[in-house]
Scaffold this motif. Sequence first.
Motif, PDB file in Angstrom:
ATOM      1  N   ASN A 141       0.836  -1.194   0.000  1.00 36.58           N
ATOM      2  CA  ASN A 141       0.000   0.000   0.000  1.00 36.58           C
ATOM      3  C   ASN A 141       0.871   1.244   0.000  1.00 36.58           C
ATOM      4  O   ASN A 141       1.986   1.237   0.514  1.00 36.58           O
ATOM      5  CB  ASN A 141      -0.887   0.056   1.247  1.00 36.58           C
ATOM      6  CG  ASN A 141      -2.109  -0.808   1.141  1.00 36.58           C
ATOM      7  OD1 ASN A 141      -2.616  -1.043   0.063  1.00 36.58           O
ATOM      8  ND2 ASN A 141      -2.593  -1.277   2.278  1.00 36.58           N
ATOM      9  N   MET A 142       0.323   2.306  -0.550  1.00 33.15           N
ATOM     10  CA  MET A 142       0.895   3.643  -0.442  1.00 33.15           C
ATOM     11  C   MET A 142      -0.218   4.534   0.104  1.00 33.15           C
ATOM     12  O   MET A 142      -1.399   4.289  -0.156  1.00 33.15           O
ATOM     13  CB  MET A 142       1.376   4.154  -1.798  1.00 33.15           C
ATOM     14  CG  MET A 142       2.509   3.365  -2.399  1.00 33.15           C
ATOM     15  SD  MET A 142       2.944   3.957  -4.058  1.00 33.15           S
ATOM     16  CE  MET A 142       4.420   4.858  -3.689  1.00 33.15           C
ATOM     17  N   LEU A 143       0.166   5.553   0.830  1.00 31.71           N
ATOM     18  CA  LEU A 143      -0.814   6.461   1.405  1.00 31.71           C
ATOM     19  C   LEU A 143      -1.060   7.627   0.461  1.00 31.71           C
ATOM     20  O   LEU A 143      -0.148   8.406   0.163  1.00 31.71           O
ATOM     21  CB  LEU A 143      -0.341   6.978   2.763  1.00 31.71           C
ATOM     22  CG  LEU A 143      -1.293   7.919   3.495  1.00 31.71           C
ATOM     23  CD1 LEU A 143      -2.633   7.230   3.753  1.00 31.71           C
ATOM     24  CD2 LEU A 143      -0.674   8.392   4.794  1.00 31.71           C
ATOM     25  N   HIS A 144      -2.283   7.727  -0.014  1.00 35.03           N
ATOM     26  CA  HIS A 144      -2.689   8.845  -0.852  1.00 35.03           C
ATOM     27  C   HIS A 144      -3.310   9.899   0.053  1.00 35.03           C
ATOM     28  O   HIS A 144      -4.080   9.555   0.955  1.00 35.03           O
ATOM     29  CB  HIS A 144      -3.695   8.378  -1.914  1.00 35.03           C
ATOM     30  CG  HIS A 144      -4.044   9.424  -2.895  1.00 35.03           C
ATOM     31  ND1 HIS A 144      -4.970  10.403  -2.629  1.00 35.03           N
ATOM     32  CD2 HIS A 144      -3.581   9.671  -4.138  1.00 35.03           C
ATOM     33  CE1 HIS A 144      -5.070  11.203  -3.673  1.00 35.03           C
ATOM     34  NE2 HIS A 144      -4.230  10.779  -4.609  1.00 35.03           N
ATOM     35  N   PRO A 145      -3.013  11.184  -0.150  1.00 35.84           N
ATOM     36  CA  PRO A 145      -3.515  12.214   0.765  1.00 35.84           C
ATOM     37  C   PRO A 145      -5.032  12.362   0.799  1.00 35.84           C
ATOM     38  O   PRO A 145      -5.572  12.894   1.761  1.00 35.84           O
ATOM     39  CB  PRO A 145      -2.844  13.500   0.271  1.00 35.84           C
ATOM     40  CG  PRO A 145      -2.362  13.202  -1.098  1.00 35.84           C
ATOM     41  CD  PRO A 145      -2.150  11.720  -1.187  1.00 35.84           C
ATOM     42  N   VAL A 146      -5.729  11.868  -0.205  1.00 41.40           N
ATOM     43  CA  VAL A 146      -7.194  11.963  -0.243  1.00 41.40           C
ATOM     44  C   VAL A 146      -7.843  10.583  -0.226  1.00 41.40           C
ATOM     45  O   VAL A 146      -8.834  10.362   0.472  1.00 41.40           O
ATOM     46  CB  VAL A 146      -7.658  12.750  -1.496  1.00 41.40           C
ATOM     47  CG1 VAL A 146      -9.168  12.719  -1.642  1.00 41.40           C
ATOM     48  CG2 VAL A 146      -7.139  14.175  -1.444  1.00 41.40           C
ATOM     49  N   LEU A 147      -7.294   9.650  -0.963  1.00 46.52           N
ATOM     50  CA  LEU A 147      -7.908   8.332  -1.113  1.00 46.52           C
ATOM     51  C   LEU A 147      -7.499   7.338  -0.026  1.00 46.52           C
ATOM     52  O   LEU A 147      -8.028   6.233   0.026  1.00 46.52           O
ATOM     53  CB  LEU A 147      -7.579   7.756  -2.496  1.00 46.52           C
ATOM     54  CG  LEU A 147      -7.961   8.633  -3.703  1.00 46.52           C
ATOM     55  CD1 LEU A 147      -7.555   7.956  -4.999  1.00 46.52           C
ATOM     56  CD2 LEU A 147      -9.431   8.987  -3.688  1.00 46.52           C
ATOM     57  N   GLY A 148      -6.556   7.720   0.829  1.00 41.40           N
ATOM     58  CA  GLY A 148      -6.126   6.842   1.924  1.00 41.40           C
ATOM     59  C   GLY A 148      -5.153   5.790   1.444  1.00 41.40           C
ATOM     60  O   GLY A 148      -4.445   5.968   0.457  1.00 41.40           O
TER      61      GLY A 148
END
Length: 180
Positions: A141-148
């Motif tokens: 996983n990567m953390l997206h600032p809007v999509l989590g």
Amino acid sequence: MTTPEPVTRDDLIAAFHAARDEIGAYFAGLPAPVFLNGTAERWSPAHHLDHLIRSNAPVTAGLNIPRHLLAPRDPGEGSRSYAGVRAEYHAALARGQKAFGRYLPEPRDDQAGLVARYRDGLDALLGALGTWADGDLDTCNMLHPVLGNISVREMLYFTLYHNWHHQDGVRLLFGQDATR
């Protein structure tokens, strides 16, 4: 995007090459006064391109992190399709989500410099993506600032679409047909 929606890593590589070439050429071909005409509230094409440079860079950095340091994805949890990620992004925009923080553009380069930085940034992303096997894109996983928390594949789908989305936004500003 003029090609079919990407599915595999190789599809993504081809699609990012097309984005680098087509979007870079589009922004390079705008008249200089048009390219720079905008404000922090009403973005110019230069603002859009700077925003893309700022948005693409963390994805490249994430792709370069050793896999064991990225958050693992639950076994069996698949990735959404390109269309599914696009729909989630559109839903976030409909809720009023806007760029913030380090993603807010402050273009300081001239047109040729911004276009070169954009293309170089996508070349770096492509280089980092080339080190990943297709199946590995669904294991972290990567953390997206809007999509989590989203899979690496979903982050790549988002990033690709986001680039086309901003080119289309600029095209619409000038009464041109958007293609996505």
